[in-house]
Design a protein around this motif. Sequence first.
Motif, short mmCIF file in Angstrom:
data_model
loop_
_atom_site.label_atom_id
_atom_site.label_comp_id
_atom_site.label_asym_id
_atom_site.label_seq_id
_atom_site.Cartn_x
_atom_site.Cartn_y
_atom_site.Cartn_z
N ASN A 98 16.04 -2.69 5.67
CA ASN A 98 15.10 -3.13 4.65
C ASN A 98 13.72 -2.49 4.78
O ASN A 98 12.73 -3.06 4.32
N SER A 99 13.65 -1.35 5.41
CA SER A 99 12.38 -0.64 5.48
C SER A 99 11.95 -0.28 4.06
O SER A 99 12.79 -0.05 3.18
N THR A 100 10.64 -0.23 3.82
CA THR A 100 10.16 0.12 2.48
C THR A 100 9.33 1.42 2.53
O THR A 100 8.53 1.68 1.64
N TRP A 101 9.55 2.22 3.57
CA TRP A 101 8.78 3.46 3.69
C TRP A 101 9.00 4.39 2.49
O TRP A 101 10.14 4.64 2.10
N ILE A 102 7.91 4.83 1.92
CA ILE A 102 7.95 5.87 0.89
C ILE A 102 6.77 6.78 1.18
O ILE A 102 5.63 6.32 1.27
N GLY A 103 7.03 8.05 1.39
CA GLY A 103 5.94 8.97 1.68
C GLY A 103 5.01 9.12 0.49
O GLY A 103 5.36 8.75 -0.63
N GLU A 104 3.83 9.65 0.74
CA GLU A 104 2.85 9.81 -0.35
C GLU A 104 3.33 10.79 -1.40
O GLU A 104 2.91 10.74 -2.55
N ASP A 105 4.18 11.68 -0.97
CA ASP A 105 4.54 12.81 -1.81
C ASP A 105 6.05 12.90 -2.02
O ASP A 105 6.57 13.96 -2.29
N SER A 106 6.75 11.77 -1.86
CA SER A 106 8.21 11.84 -1.84
C SER A 106 8.85 11.99 -3.21
O SER A 106 9.83 12.71 -3.36
N TRP A 107 8.30 11.31 -4.22
CA TRP A 107 8.92 11.36 -5.54
C TRP A 107 8.62 12.69 -6.22
O TRP A 107 7.54 13.26 -6.06
N ALA A 108 9.58 13.17 -6.98
CA ALA A 108 9.36 14.35 -7.81
C ALA A 108 8.33 14.00 -8.88
O ALA A 108 8.07 12.81 -9.13
N ALA A 109 7.75 15.01 -9.51
CA ALA A 109 6.76 14.77 -10.55
C ALA A 109 7.34 13.86 -11.63
O ALA A 109 8.50 14.03 -12.03
N ASN A 110 6.56 12.88 -12.05
CA ASN A 110 6.97 11.93 -13.11
C ASN A 110 8.17 11.06 -12.74
O ASN A 110 8.81 10.51 -13.63
N GLU A 111 8.45 10.95 -11.48
CA GLU A 111 9.52 10.05 -11.01
C GLU A 111 8.90 9.00 -10.09
O GLU A 111 7.89 9.28 -9.45
N PRO A 112 9.47 7.83 -9.93
CA PRO A 112 10.65 7.37 -10.64
C PRO A 112 10.32 7.02 -12.10
O PRO A 112 9.30 6.39 -12.35
N ASN A 113 11.18 7.42 -13.02
CA ASN A 113 10.89 7.20 -14.44
C ASN A 113 11.79 6.15 -15.09
O ASN A 113 11.61 5.80 -16.23
N ASN A 114 12.79 5.68 -14.33
CA ASN A 114 13.70 4.66 -14.86
C ASN A 114 14.16 5.04 -16.27
O ASN A 114 14.18 4.22 -17.17
#
Length: 152
Positions: A98-114
């Motif tokens: 259940n870690s919630t780590w997300i790096g500062e730069d992990s998502w691609a541009a305009n993601e997550p876009n659902n």
Amino acid sequence: MKWILIFAFGEFFVTKFLSCSLTETTSAWTYHYSKVPMNWTKAREWCQINYTDMVVLQNQKENDYLISILPVRRQSPYYWIGITKNKLNETWTWVGNNSTWIGEDSWAANEPNNNHSTEFCVEIYVNKAANRGKWNDEKCANKKYPVRKARV
Ligand SMILES: *[C@@H]1O[C@H](CO)[C@@H](O)[C@H](O)[C@H]1NC(C)=O
Ligand SMILES: *[C@@H]1O[C@H](CO)[C@@H](O)[C@H](O)[C@H]1NC(C)=O
Ligand SMILES: *[C@@H]1O[C@H](CO)[C@@H](O)[C@H](O)[C@H]1NC(C)=O
Ligand SMILES: *[C@@H]1O[C@H](CO)[C@@H](O)[C@H](O)[C@H]1NC(C)=O
Ligand SMILES: *[C@@H]1O[C@H](CO)[C@@H](O)[C@H](O)[C@H]1NC(C)=O
Ligand SMILES: *[C@@H]1O[C@H](CO)[C@@H](O)[C@H](O)[C@H]1NC(C)=O
């Protein structure tokens, strides 16, 4: 730090030995992927065979390492990673602990876009484009290659 590569039947294993000279402890992980694309549920089941689980990334270095060992793909499907959520406004959570780590730069541009209102699973781009190593939210029913992480 040393990297050991092992090739085996239909699967590619990479064993990583991380040694810390201060405490003299050694922790080691192996990362494996399947050559068969599966939906996320099926992919996690594949990862859990033999008591392991889908890959949980916990820092940028591990993210970079993972993409350095996975075969480059020219286009979708890419690879599932073990971060997901059940509902729209829920926090993205890694499987296992259940870690919630997300790096500062992990998502691609305009993601997550659902984009499909129900994009609750995450793929990692392993390609040669600018978004290499970045994450994208995807429909869990789509088929991608599972990646799992296990202790040596
Ligand atoms: C599980 O472990 C067995 C015994 O080591 C091995 O033959 C099998 O390929 C493994 N399955 C997966 C999906 O890793
Ligand atoms: C969660 O598990 C991963 C291994 O799957 C580990 O690297 C990480 O340190 C754990 N995080 C927490 C917060 O326990
Ligand atoms: C999710 O959050 C947004 C803005 O924070 C809100 O407009 C929306 O109604 C929420 N959706 C649900 C299903 O809770
Ligand atoms: C993670 O969260 C789920 C749902 O809240 C809970 O059932 C599970 O016990 C948690 N796992 C750990 C390792 O904390
Ligand atoms: C959203 O999904 C549609 C249909 O699958 C696709 O054509 C479009 O490119 C997607 N948009 C984004 C921003 O990903
Ligand atoms: C995932 O794939 C399995 C087996 O192919 C199938 O039974 C299941 O319905 C699929 N689930 C989703 C959400 O697509």
